[in-house]
Design a protein around this motif. Structure first.
Motif, PDB file in Angstrom:
ATOM      1  N   GLU A 103       0.861  -1.194   0.000  1.00 18.95           N
ATOM      2  CA  GLU A 103       0.000   0.000   0.000  1.00 18.95           C
ATOM      3  C   GLU A 103       0.891   1.236   0.000  1.00 18.95           C
ATOM      4  N   VAL A 104       0.620   2.167  -0.921  1.00 22.01           N
ATOM      5  CA  VAL A 104       1.393   3.411  -0.996  1.00 22.01           C
ATOM      6  C   VAL A 104       0.496   4.571  -0.586  1.00 22.01           C
ATOM      7  N   THR A 105       0.920   5.318   0.431  1.00 22.83           N
ATOM      8  CA  THR A 105       0.215   6.517   0.878  1.00 22.83           C
ATOM      9  C   THR A 105       1.157   7.711   0.724  1.00 22.83           C
ATOM     10  N   TRP A 106       0.619   8.914   0.943  1.00 24.53           N
ATOM     11  CA  TRP A 106       1.467  10.096   0.791  1.00 24.53           C
ATOM     12  C   TRP A 106       1.002  11.203   1.734  1.00 24.53           C
ATOM     13  N   PHE A 107       1.923  12.109   2.040  1.00 21.16           N
ATOM     14  CA  PHE A 107       1.611  13.346   2.756  1.00 21.16           C
ATOM     15  C   PHE A 107       2.552  14.409   2.241  1.00 21.16           C
ATOM     16  N   GLU A 108       2.222  15.679   2.498  1.00 22.28           N
ATOM     17  CA  GLU A 108       3.070  16.748   1.986  1.00 22.28           C
ATOM     18  C   GLU A 108       3.345  17.791   3.057  1.00 22.28           C
TER      19      GLU A 108
END
Length: 207
Positions: A103-108
């Motif tokens: 699972e690939v998630t992201w934040f910035e």
């Protein structure tokens, strides 16, 4: 004996060795898959019976663990954009794992630049496998201000040149300033040159 291997290793079940001093032996083997939180586990159960009905049993547990983090296969490239540009939509990174799904998630986050309108947007991608192993990758999107403000003069008689009579006051110029990214300030410099007779001169004002 019990065996623990990595999920990247080939799973090989070795044969049980059974002997009997008096007769032939009938061997029965069963293989059960056990439920574990992550990785895989099997239980091998063997029953050996000789011609006289004597029986022996043995059990082996084979565990395949996952301690290897996922690997990114594609990461969006870094970008440098004008400060007036909109922030681009997120382009997701992709990753694979040798043992299972990922699972690939992201934040910035935002890193301020050297002036008001400049900043860097850092997008961090986190790849997580079923056993909680993680890998991270980043994309940096820099917003820079490399365009100077535009300055024009408003209605001021004859374009950029104004002719006034001797002794008349010189009106202030109407400046029209535009900048796509930030607030602006103005300054001016005056250069006066004597004309061909007293009372005449040319004043050049640079903004």
């Amino acid at each position: 004996e019990d065996v623990v291997i990595s999920c990247t290793q080939e799973l090989v079940f070795e044969d049980f060795v059974v002997t009997d001093a008096c007769s032939e032996v009938v061997v029965t083997e069963t293989l059960d898959s056990l439920s574990v939180e992550c990785g895989f586990q099997w239980e091998r159960h063997v029953i050996a019976i000789d011609n006289c009905g004597n029986a022996s049993e043995a059990t082996q547990v084979v565990t395949q663990t996952d301690d290897t983090p996922p690997v990114f296969t594609s990461i969006p490239g870094n970008l440098t954009l004008d400060c007036s540009s909109p922030e681009p939509e997120v382009e997701m990174a992709t990753a694979v794992d040798e043992c299972g799904a990922v699972e690939v998630t992201w934040f910035e986050s935002t890193v301020p630049g050297t002036c008001e309108s400049e900043y860097t947007l850092v997008r961090t991608f986190v790849a997580t496998d079923a056993c909680g192993n993680t890998s991270e990758a980043e994309q940096s999107i820099s917003f820079v201000d490399t365009t100077s403000p535009s300055v024009t003069l408003g209605a001021w008689g004859q374009g950029d040149t104004l002719i006034v009579g001797c002794g008349q006051p010189i009106p202030s110029a109407e400046l029209i300033v535009e900048d796509d990214c930030s607030a602006w300030t103005t300054s001016s410099a005056l250069n006066a040159q004597q004309g061909s007779c007293n009372g005449e001169n040319t004043q050049t004002i640079t903004y």
